[in-house]
Design a protein around this motif. Structure first.
Motif, PDB file in Angstrom:
ATOM      1  N   ARG A 142       0.827  -1.208   0.000  1.00 24.23           N
ATOM      2  CA  ARG A 142       0.000   0.000   0.000  1.00 24.23           C
ATOM      3  C   ARG A 142       0.862   1.259   0.000  1.00 24.23           C
ATOM      4  O   ARG A 142       0.486   2.275  -0.578  1.00 24.23           O
ATOM      5  CB  ARG A 142      -0.942   0.000   1.208  1.00 24.23           C
ATOM      6  CG  ARG A 142      -1.927  -1.182   1.163  1.00 24.23           C
ATOM      7  CD  ARG A 142      -3.168  -0.919   1.968  1.00 24.23           C
ATOM      8  NE  ARG A 142      -3.874   0.219   1.435  1.00 24.23           N
ATOM      9  CZ  ARG A 142      -4.303   1.257   2.167  1.00 24.23           C
ATOM     10  NH1 ARG A 142      -4.068   1.271   3.464  1.00 24.23           N
ATOM     11  NH2 ARG A 142      -4.945   2.249   1.622  1.00 24.23           N
ATOM     12  N   LEU A 143       2.027   1.191   0.647  1.00 21.24           N
ATOM     13  CA  LEU A 143       2.934   2.342   0.610  1.00 21.24           C
ATOM     14  C   LEU A 143       3.466   2.556  -0.808  1.00 21.24           C
ATOM     15  O   LEU A 143       3.499   3.686  -1.311  1.00 21.24           O
ATOM     16  CB  LEU A 143       4.087   2.117   1.595  1.00 21.24           C
ATOM     17  CG  LEU A 143       5.177   3.194   1.595  1.00 21.24           C
ATOM     18  CD1 LEU A 143       4.600   4.561   1.928  1.00 21.24           C
ATOM     19  CD2 LEU A 143       6.286   2.835   2.578  1.00 21.24           C
ATOM     20  N   HIS A 144       3.875   1.475  -1.470  1.00 15.27           N
ATOM     21  CA  HIS A 144       4.344   1.599  -2.857  1.00 15.27           C
ATOM     22  C   HIS A 144       3.238   2.153  -3.748  1.00 15.27           C
ATOM     23  O   HIS A 144       3.490   2.997  -4.622  1.00 15.27           O
ATOM     24  CB  HIS A 144       4.785   0.232  -3.386  1.00 15.27           C
ATOM     25  CG  HIS A 144       6.080  -0.255  -2.818  1.00 15.27           C
ATOM     26  ND1 HIS A 144       7.201   0.533  -2.748  1.00 15.27           N
ATOM     27  CD2 HIS A 144       6.433  -1.474  -2.302  1.00 15.27           C
ATOM     28  CE1 HIS A 144       8.188  -0.151  -2.215  1.00 15.27           C
ATOM     29  NE2 HIS A 144       7.753  -1.377  -1.928  1.00 15.27           N
ATOM     30  N   LEU A 145       2.028   1.681  -3.519  1.00 15.90           N
ATOM     31  CA  LEU A 145       0.904   2.141  -4.327  1.00 15.90           C
ATOM     32  C   LEU A 145       0.670   3.639  -4.123  1.00 15.90           C
ATOM     33  O   LEU A 145       0.429   4.385  -5.079  1.00 15.90           O
ATOM     34  CB  LEU A 145      -0.343   1.346  -3.943  1.00 15.90           C
ATOM     35  CG  LEU A 145      -1.528   1.400  -4.916  1.00 15.90           C
ATOM     36  CD1 LEU A 145      -1.133   0.859  -6.288  1.00 15.90           C
ATOM     37  CD2 LEU A 145      -2.692   0.595  -4.350  1.00 15.90           C
ATOM     38  N   ALA A 146       0.747   4.084  -2.866  1.00 12.81           N
ATOM     39  CA  ALA A 146       0.550   5.502  -2.565  1.00 12.81           C
ATOM     40  C   ALA A 146       1.628   6.363  -3.204  1.00 12.81           C
ATOM     41  O   ALA A 146       1.395   7.524  -3.557  1.00 12.81           O
ATOM     42  CB  ALA A 146       0.531   5.725  -1.061  1.00 12.81           C
ATOM     43  N   ARG A 147       2.808   5.809  -3.372  1.00  7.89           N
ATOM     44  CA  ARG A 147       3.908   6.544  -4.010  1.00  7.89           C
ATOM     45  C   ARG A 147       3.873   6.434  -5.534  1.00  7.89           C
ATOM     46  O   ARG A 147       4.738   6.980  -6.207  1.00  7.89           O
ATOM     47  CB  ARG A 147       5.239   6.022  -3.477  1.00  7.89           C
ATOM     48  CG  ARG A 147       5.516   6.465  -2.048  1.00  7.89           C
ATOM     49  CD  ARG A 147       6.818   5.895  -1.533  1.00  7.89           C
ATOM     50  NE  ARG A 147       7.258   6.583  -0.323  1.00  7.89           N
ATOM     51  CZ  ARG A 147       8.284   6.217   0.427  1.00  7.89           C
ATOM     52  NH1 ARG A 147       8.974   5.121   0.089  1.00  7.89           N
ATOM     53  NH2 ARG A 147       8.619   6.899   1.484  1.00  7.89           N
ATOM     54  N   GLY A 148       2.909   5.685  -6.053  1.00 13.45           N
ATOM     55  CA  GLY A 148       2.776   5.573  -7.494  1.00 13.45           C
ATOM     56  C   GLY A 148       3.607   4.486  -8.121  1.00 13.45           C
ATOM     57  O   GLY A 148       3.676   4.380  -9.350  1.00 13.45           O
ATOM     58  N   ASP A 149       4.234   3.633  -7.318  1.00 13.61           N
ATOM     59  CA  ASP A 149       5.065   2.553  -7.847  1.00 13.61           C
ATOM     60  C   ASP A 149       4.220   1.282  -7.882  1.00 13.61           C
ATOM     61  O   ASP A 149       4.282   0.438  -6.986  1.00 13.61           O
ATOM     62  CB  ASP A 149       6.299   2.366  -6.966  1.00 13.61           C
ATOM     63  CG  ASP A 149       7.337   1.439  -7.585  1.00 13.61           C
ATOM     64  OD1 ASP A 149       6.983   0.726  -8.553  1.00 13.61           O
ATOM     65  OD2 ASP A 149       8.483   1.424  -7.097  1.00 13.61           O
TER      66      ASP A 149
END
Length: 909
Positions: free
Chosen positions: A669-676
Motif C-alpha cells: 500500500r505504501l508503494h501504491l501511494a507513491r505511485g510505484d
C-alpha cells in the motif's frame, strides 16, 4: 605499690622509655613511619574530604578488605596535614598490651606530642597498669590541639583487654585525642555508642571501591588509556578493588594489547591470585578454606546451601565471621552472601587443582538444594554446570517454565544455556526444550521433529502405544490416572503450548484449536501454584490461539482470545504476549476500517515491551506495521516508511503468516501511494506459506492488486481480480465496486455498495471510500448536488481518523467539489484549496496534520525538548523527529518556533 616518685612499680624509668621497649629491645622505627605512596598513587578527593571529618570526631574507622587502599588513603591524608600525626602499625599487639602501649606512647613522642616523663612506660610486655592509662588520658585532655593517632592494621588487635584500655583512654581524653583505626575487621569497640552520639566517622569497603572515573585516572597513571566500556568492564570484574586494579594495570602495561588482556586475563594466573591466596585464603583455618573453595562454584549462597555442599552444620557463623573480617565475602541481605568475583575465579581454579572432579558434584548438590528451595533460575544454572541435562531440562519443564524461552526476559540466556546440551541427553524434557529452542528461532522442521520425539516418549511413559502420527494426540489427550506423576502433566502441558505455537507459525487454525482445548484440560490437572507462578504460559497459549483464529478470518473469536491476554495484569513475564495481542487487535480494527481504534491499540502495543525494558528485538512488530498502514491512509508516507523499517526486526517466534501478510500488504500500500504500481504488485503477491488460505489476507491482496491495475488503466483486469474473492466483508465490496465503476458499470457498483450500508461493523476507512464512490456515481449521472453533499459527508467522516488517501485516490472528478465544499466543513478538513506546487499540481495551503503530529506540536509549544517529547509520548526520539519533519513540511516552515506560530495562526493549537 607506687614508688616515691609516684609511678607504679611496673612503670620503667622514664629516661629508658625513649630508647627501648618493655623487653629491652630498641623500638623499631618502621612501626612509626607513615607508609610511602607509590608514584602511581591516585589521590581521591571524595575520600580525603570524608576523612577530614576525622578532625571533628573522636573516633574514625577506615574498614575494608585486604588491598582496598585503606592504608595509602590515610597515609596520603596524614602526609598533607599541617600538624603532626602519630602513626603506629599495630603488629606489636601480638606481644601483649604492654608492648602495644609502649609503642603507642613512643609514636606520640616521635610525632612531636609532648608527654611528661611522669606518665611512664610499661615495663611488662604482657600488661599495662590502669594508672598509666589514667595519666595518659588526663595529659591528652589538657592539650590545646588534639593529638591525631593512626593505628594501622588494627585487625591484629584481637585482645578484648586492649580494646577496653583504648576505649578508656579515648573516652577520658575528651577533645585531646582523635583516634583513626585502619582495619580489615570490625574493631572490638562499642561503635554503636559512638555512632549514636555522632562521634564516629566511617569509611567502609563500598566507599573505598574505585569508581569508573577514578579507575580510568589510575590506569592513565600506569600509562594505560582505555575506552570507557573496557574500564567499566574491569571495574565490574574487580568491584573497584584497589589492589586488583593496580595489579591488573601493572600486568597489562607489559602486554602488547592491554585492552584485550584486561578483558580476557585469567585471574588465577596473575599476581592477583598470589595476593588473595596469601592475604585471604591461607589466613583461614583448614575447615574455612574448604568451605570457601566449595562455595566458589556458586554465584550466591546462604548457610543452608553451604551446609549441603560441605556436609557440615556450621556455615552460618563462619560466613558471618568472614564478612566481618572483610575476607572478600559480601553480605547481600536476607542471609545471602557472595564472593568477590576475582576471589571466586581464583578459588574455582584452586578447587580444580586441589580436588579434581569435585566441581561437577558440587554443582549438582547445589542444583538439587536450589530446586527444593524454589530458585529455578539458579537451579538451571547449576544443573547445566554439572552437565546433568535431563535434570536441568526436567526442572524447567516440571516448573511449567517452558514459556521462559519465549517471553524475552530470559530467552537468550536460556537458549545459550541449553545450547551446550548434547544429543546424548534423551528424555521428554530434553526433547521439549530442544523443540522450544528451535521454534523460538522459527526453525520449524527441527522444532517439530523434536516435538514429535517428545510426544512419542511421553506416550511410552504414560504406558500407551501409538503410531508416530498419533503420538501427539495420545500425549495430549490421554485420560488422567491418579498415579500420573505431576511432571508428566507439566510435560504434556508444555507439549500443548508448543503445538499451539507450531500451528500458529504454520497457519493451521484447526490444529491450534485442538492444542488449546488439550491445554485447557491439562490446566485443570496442573498444580495451581505453578500456573499462578507462570502467567506467561496461559498468555502465550491464548495469543497463539487468537492469532491462528485471526489468520482464519474469525475476527470475533480472535478478539475473544486476544482481549483476554491484552487485559491481563501488567507483568514483565506477559509483556511480550500482551504486545503481540494488542498488535493483532489493532490489525483487526484496521481491517475493519477503524483507524483511530487501531492506532490507539497499536501505540499501546509499541510501548508495552519498551516500558518493561525487554531486550531488542522484542515483540512481533505488529503495532508498528499497523501504525505504518494508518500513516499511509493519512498520506504521511515518510512516517509510514520509518515505521515499516522499525518493524523489520521482530521476535522470530512471532513471525507467523498474520505478521508476514500484514507486512506485505502495508508495504504494497505504501508503494501504491507513491505511485510505484510494479513494486506494489510484487509486494502484495509475495507468497505467504500457510496450511490454509486466509480470507482477509486474500481480500487485502485483492484490494492492492485491483488498485494497481486501475492505476495503470486496466479496469477490466481489476474487475477480474474480484471474481475469486468473497465480497462478504465491506472493504472488499467497496474495492470490487470501485473496479466496476471504473469499468463503466455504475449499477453493479451501487449494488455492491448497498451491501456495505447494511453492514454496521465497517469503520470510516471503509465507509468514506464507499461514500466517495456513491458521490462519483452521482457526479457521472449529473447530480452535482448529491455528489457535493456526499463529499461533504465523507470529509466529516474522514476528520475523525485523519483520512486523506481516499480523497487522493478518488481521481480528478473530486477536485471541484473539494474547492466548493460547504463552509460548515472546517478548512482544516479540506484536502485542496490553494495554489499550485512546483510541478503544477494543485495542493492545499496546509495539509491536515496527523493526530500524532499535533501531539508533538502541542508539546513543542510547551518548549519541551525532543527527548522530553519522546518520553512523554512513549516513543523513540527518531519517531519524534520524523513527526516534526513531516509537520514542518506540511506547515511550510523549517524551525520549531515558526512551526508553533504557524500552527497557532491556523487555530491548530
Amino acid at each position: 605499690m607506687a614508688g616515691l616518685d609516684g609511678l607504679d612499680e611496673s612503670d620503667t624509668d622514664p629516661t629508658a622509655a625513649s630508647s627501648a621497649d618493655p623487653q629491652g629491645d630498641p623500638f623499631l622505627r618502621t612501626r612509626f613511619a607513615v607508609p610511602a605512596r607509590p608514584v602511581t598513587f591516585l589521590r581521591r578527593e571524595r575520600l580525603v574530604r570524608h576523612l577530614d571529618q576525622a578532625l571533628r570526631t573522636p573516633l574514625t574507622m577506615v574498614n575494608g578488605a585486604a588491598g582496598a587502599g585503606k592504608t595509602l588513603l590515610v597515609a596520603d591524608w596524614a602526609a598533607e596535614r599541617d600538624r603532626p600525626v602519630a602513626w603506629l602499625t599495630t603488629d606489636a599487639a601480638a606481644q601483649g598490651p604492654g608492648m602495644l602501649w609502649a609503642y603507642l606512647l613512643q609514636a606520640l613522642r616521635a610525632s612531636g606530642t609532648s608527654l611528661p616523663a611522669e606518665i611512664g612506660c610499661p615495663a611488662d610486655a604482657s600488661r599495662v597498669t590502669p594508672q598509666l592509662l589514667a595519666r595518659l588520658a588526663a595529659e591528652l585532655s589538657t592539650l590545646d590541639r588534639p593529638a591525631i593517632v593512626v593505628l594501622d592494621e588494627y585487625d591484629r588487635v584481637i585482645d578484648p583487654e586492649v580494646a577496653e584500655q583504648l576505649e578508656f583512654v579515648l573516652h577520658h581524653a575528651g577533645d585531646g585525642l582523635r583516634l583513626i583505626l585502619v582495619s580489615r575487621t570490625e574493631p572490638l569497640l562499642p561503635l554503636h555508642r559512638y555512632r549514636a552520639a555522632g562521634d564516629l566517622t566511617e569509611i567502609r569497603g563500598a566507599e573505598l571501591a574505585f569508581t569508573s572515573e577514578e579507575a580510568a585516572e589510575l590506569l592513565e597513571l600506569h600509562g594505560l588509556r582505555l575506552p570507557v566500556h573496557a574500564t567499566q568492564g574491569l571495574v565490574d570484574r574487580t568491584r573497584g578493588w584497589a589492589a586488583g586494579l593496580r595489579l591488573c594495570a601493572l600486568a597489562a602495561r607489559e602486554n602488547p594489547d592491554p585492552e584485550r588482556y584486561l578483558k580476557e586475563f585469567e585471574a588465577d594466573r596473575t599476581t592477583v591470585a598470589d595476593f588473595l591466596l596469601a592475604e585471604v585464603l591461607r589466613r583461614q583455618p583448614p575447615e574455612t578454606q574448604d568451605l570457601l573453595l566449595r562455595v566458589s562454584v556458586l554465584d550466591r549462597f546462604r548457610p543452608e546451601l553451604v551446609n549441603a555442599l560441605t556436609e557440615r552444620t556450621d556455615a552460618g557463623p563462619i560466613l558471618a565471621g568472614l564478612h566481618r573480617e572483610n575476607a572478600f565475602v559480601e553480605h547481600l541481605g536476607q542471609d545471602w552472601y557472595r564472593l568477590h568475583p576475582l576471589f571466586g575465579e581464583i578459588l574455582r581454579a584452586h578447587l580444580r587443582m586441589r580436588s579434581p572432579g569435585l566441581e561437577p558434584e558440587l554443582h549438582l548438590r547445589a542444583a538439587h538444594w536450589l530446586r527444593g528451595s524454589g530458585s529455578l533460575t539458579e537451579t538451571l544454572g547449576q544443573g547445566a554446570a554439572a552437565g546433568d541435562w535431563e535434570f536441568t531440562a526436567g526442572a524447567l519443564i516440571d516448573d511449567l517454565a517452558i514459556g521462559w524461552l519465549f517471553t524475552g526476559l530470559r530467552s537468550d540466556e536460556l537458549a545459550e544455556l541449553f545450547s551446550r546440551m548434547g544429543p546424548e541427553a534423551a528424555s521428554p524434557a530434553t526433547d521439549l526444550v530442544r523443540a522450544a529452542r528451535d521454534l523460538s528461532r522459527r526453525d520449524l522442521d527441527r522444532g517439530l521433529r523434536h516435538l514429535r520425539h517428545a510426544e512419542q516418549r511421553l506416550t511410552a511413559e504414560l504406558g500407551l502405544t501409538a503410531e508416530p502420527g498419533d503420538a501427539a494426540e495420545q500425549a495430549l489427550t490421554a485420560e488422567w490416572s491418579p498415579g500420573e506423576a505431576p511432571g508428566l502433566v507439566a510435560a504434556r502441558l508444555s507439549c500443548a503450548l508448543l503445538e499451539a505455537l507450531a500451528a500458529r507459525l504454520t497457519g493451521a487454525p484447526g490444529r491450534a484449536e485442538w492444542a488449546a482445548a488439550a491445554a485447557e484440560m491439562l490446566c485443570d490437572r496442573a498444580p495451581a501454584h505453578l500456573l499462578e507462578r507462570h502467567p506467561e504460559l496461559t498468555a502465550l497459549l491464548l495469543a497463539h490461539l487468537g492469532s491462528a483464529r485471526l489468520w482464519a478470518g474469525r475476527f470475533e473469536d480472535a478478539c475473544a482470545a486476544l482481549s483476554r491476554v491484552a487485559g491481563s495484569s501488567a507483568e514483565a513475564s506477559t509483556a511480550l504476549a500482551r504486545e503481540d495481542s494488542l498488535g493483532r487487535l489493532a490489525l483487526i480494527d484496521y481491517l475493519n476500517g477503524w483507524l483511530g481504534r487501531a492506532e490507539r491499540k497499536a501505540r499501546a502495543a509499541v510501548t508495552e515491551t519498551e516500558r518493561h525494558g525487554l531486550p531488542k528485538p522484542s515483540g512481533s512488530g505488529m503495532g508498528r506495521l499497523v501504525l505504518a498502514a494508518v500513516a499511509v491512509d493519512r498520506d504521511d508516507l515518510t512516517l509510514a516508511r520509518t515505521l515499516l523499517d522499525e518493524a523489520a526486526e521482530s521476535d522470530p517466534a512471532l513471525r507467523d503468516p498474520v505478521l508476514e501478510a500484514g507486512r506485505a500488504i502495508a508495504t504494497a500500500r505504501l508503494h501504491l501511494a507513491r505511485g510505484d504500481t510494479r513494486a506494489a504488485l510484487e509486494a502484495a503477491e509475495r507468497a505467504v506459506p500457510a496450511a490454509v488460505i486466509s480470507p482477509w489476507a486474500e481480500g487485502q491482496t485483492a484490494l492492492v492488486v485491483s488498485a494497481a491495475h486501475l492505476a495503470e488503466g486496466r479496469p477490466e483486469t481489476a474487475v477480474e481480480v474480484w471474481r475469486a474473492v468473497s465480497d462478504e466483508q465491506s472493504a472488499y465490496a467497496v474495492g470490487a465496486a470501485r473496479a466496476q465503476l471504473a469499468a463503466g458499470r455504475p449499477g453493479a457498483a451501487i449494488d455492491l455498495l448497498d451491501g456495505v450500508r447494511s453492514e454496521g461493523r465497517a469503520g470510516p476507512a471503509v465507509t468514506v471510500r464507499a461514500t466517495l464512490l456513491r458521490a462519483q456515481v452521482a457526479d457521472e449521472a449529473g447530480d452535482a448536488a448529491t455528489s457535493r453533499r456526499l463529499v461533504a459527508h465523507a470529509l466529516r467522516e474522514a476528520r475523525r481518523d485523519g483520512l486523506r488517501r481516499p480523497f487522493l485516490e478518488a481521481g480528478p472528478w473530486i477536485r471541484p467539489f473539494l474547492d466548493t465544499v460547504s463552509p460548515r466543513v472546517p478548512a482544516s478538513d479540506r484536502l485542496t484549496h490553494g495554489g499550485p506546487a512546483s510541478d503544477g499540481r494543485p495542493l492545499p495551503d496546509v495539509e491536515a496534520l496527523s493526530g500524532r503530529e499535533l501531539d508533538v506540536l502541542r508539546r513543542l509549544a510547551l518548549t519541551m525538548s525532543t527527548e522530553e517529547i519522546a518520553a512523554d509520548l512513549f516513543v523513540s526520539v527518531n519517531t519524534v523527529k520524523t513527526h516534526l519533519k513531516s509537520a514542518y513540511r506540511k506547515l511550510a516552515v523549517n524551525r520549531r518556533n515558526d512551526a508553533v506560530r504557524r500552527a497557532r495562526e491556523l487555530k491548530l493549537l
